[in-house]
Motif scaffolding. Structure first.
Motif, short mmCIF file in Angstrom:
data_model
loop_
_atom_site.label_atom_id
_atom_site.label_comp_id
_atom_site.label_asym_id
_atom_site.label_seq_id
_atom_site.Cartn_x
_atom_site.Cartn_y
_atom_site.Cartn_z
N HIS A 191 0.86 -1.19 0.00
CA HIS A 191 0.00 0.00 0.00
C HIS A 191 0.90 1.24 0.00
N ALA A 192 1.09 1.83 -1.18
CA ALA A 192 2.04 2.93 -1.33
C ALA A 192 1.63 4.16 -0.52
N GLU A 193 0.35 4.50 -0.54
CA GLU A 193 -0.09 5.71 0.15
C GLU A 193 0.06 5.57 1.66
N ALA A 194 -0.16 4.36 2.19
CA ALA A 194 0.03 4.16 3.62
C ALA A 194 1.50 4.29 4.00
N HIS A 195 2.40 3.79 3.16
CA HIS A 195 3.84 3.97 3.43
C HIS A 195 4.21 5.45 3.40
N TYR A 196 3.63 6.18 2.44
CA TYR A 196 3.91 7.62 2.35
C TYR A 196 3.38 8.34 3.60
N ALA A 197 2.21 7.95 4.07
CA ALA A 197 1.66 8.56 5.29
C ALA A 197 2.55 8.25 6.49
N ALA A 198 3.04 7.01 6.59
CA ALA A 198 3.94 6.65 7.70
C ALA A 198 5.23 7.46 7.63
N ALA A 199 5.76 7.66 6.44
CA ALA A 199 6.98 8.47 6.29
C ALA A 199 6.75 9.90 6.76
N ASN A 200 5.60 10.46 6.42
CA ASN A 200 5.30 11.82 6.87
C ASN A 200 5.19 11.91 8.38
N LEU A 201 4.64 10.88 9.00
CA LEU A 201 4.53 10.89 10.46
C LEU A 201 5.91 10.82 11.12
N TRP A 202 6.81 9.99 10.56
CA TRP A 202 8.17 9.95 11.09
C TRP A 202 8.86 11.30 10.93
N ILE A 203 8.62 11.97 9.81
CA ILE A 203 9.22 13.29 9.59
C ILE A 203 8.67 14.29 10.61
N GLN A 204 7.38 14.21 10.88
CA GLN A 204 6.79 15.13 11.86
C GLN A 204 7.33 14.85 13.26
N ARG A 205 7.57 13.57 13.57
CA ARG A 205 8.17 13.25 14.87
C ARG A 205 9.58 13.85 14.97
N TYR A 206 10.34 13.76 13.88
CA TYR A 206 11.68 14.37 13.87
C TYR A 206 11.57 15.88 14.09
#
Length: 315
Positions: free
Chosen positions: A152-167
């Protein structure tokens, strides 16, 4: 096979020109089959239950009518008719039940993905205000779902954005402590964006400050947040290579693990994938300018301005 058999059954009914009701069934079968086949080239009409049920009803009536007509004409013929045995209906029923269980499993995972994506979007609406525990909880929810639906590409992209926001959240907290209140959170928050990180990595590489760049890469914040974000972006690209936002995010973060100049590959892909997206083209031009490629930046911005003047003040 089903399309061919229903087409064959409709053709047999169309030969019954002396029996108007049977001929009408043949016309209905040809119309239903051809209209859905043509429509399916451009849309997903049969995914709608109403369309699916009507089409299945028409196909069933046409198949039964053609079978009964052929059997009346010649009892030895068994066109479109399965042999009547005790075992076959049970096997067909078991096969349908097995398919139903597979479909229910897929539906369950799809519902979990949808719920996790809604939580992610809800959190994305308040990025600057999102607290670390909320981000971590949503990340865990997405990662748990992606264990079963890794494509699921969009879910991976959403997870990446969340990690970036945590950073960004943790980096902002560190900066506030370092500056001892000299700068406010609203001033420090924009400095943690991936666009700024992209520019900083290029500046360090161009100035020959490789040690400083390597020290930034090995910092705990980058290792614990940006590396997982980059991994999810790579998995998103692997699942679907046609998302320009994923290519753009890879260009912003490629300096975390490799030469920042490698962003050129991803920026070219983003530009090719989104020739009618002025926001993507503007962002591509901004990253090109930060990378020291002003001519390429002007090309992207010119293309963006041909579509809309929304980004004219920034350009």
């Amino acid at each position: 096979a089903e399309i061919g058999l229903i087409g064959f059954a409709s053709g047999r009914l169309l030969k019954q020109t002396t029996d108007p009701p049977v001929y009408a069934l043949g016309v209905a079968g040809v119309f239903g089959l051809s209209s859905q086949a043509i429509h399916a080239m451009f849309d997903f009409g049969l995914c709608l239950p109403s369309n699916l049920l009507v089409c299945a009803l028409i196909c069933g009536v046409v198949a039964v009518a053609a079978s009964e007509r052929a059997h009346r004409e010649d009892p030895a013929k068994r066109w479109l008719r399965l042999p009547r045995t005790r075992v076959l209906p049970a096997m067909v029923g078991l096969t349908l039940c097995a398919g139903l269980m597979v479909g229910l499993t897929e539906l369950y995972h799809a519902a979990r993905i949808d719920q996790a994506m809604r939580s992610s979007r809800r959190l994305s609406g308040e990025l600057a205000a999102a607290q670390v525990p909320n981000l971590e909880a949503t990340i865990r929810q997405l990662v748990a779902v992606l264990d079963h639906r890794s494509d699921h590409a969009e879910a991976h992209y959403a997870a990446a954005n969340l990690w970036i926001q945590r950073y960004r959240r943790l980096a902002t907290h560190e900066a506030i402590a370092s500056f001892a209140g000299a700068m406010s959170e609203s001033q420090l928050w924009p400095l943690t964006s991936p666009v700024v990180l992209h520019g900083q990595s290029h500046a360090l590489a161009c100035n020959g400050q490789r040690l400083a760049l390597e020290g930034w890469r090995r910092s705990p914040l980058v290792q614990e947040n940006l590396l997982p974000a980059l991994r999810h972006l790579v998995l998103a690209r692997r699942a679907c290579c046609l998302l320009p936002s994923v290519q753009l995010a890879l260009a912003e973060l490629c300096g975390v693990v490799s030469d920042p100049a490698n962003d050129l590959v991803y920026l070219d892909r983003a530009r090719r994938l989104a020739p009618s997206r002025p926001d993507i083209l503007f962002q591509v031009g901004l990253l090109e300018l930060q990378a020291g490629r002003p001519l390429r930046a002007c090309q992207s911005w010119r293309q963006s301005l041909c579509l809309t003047d929304r980004y004219l003040p920034e350009i």
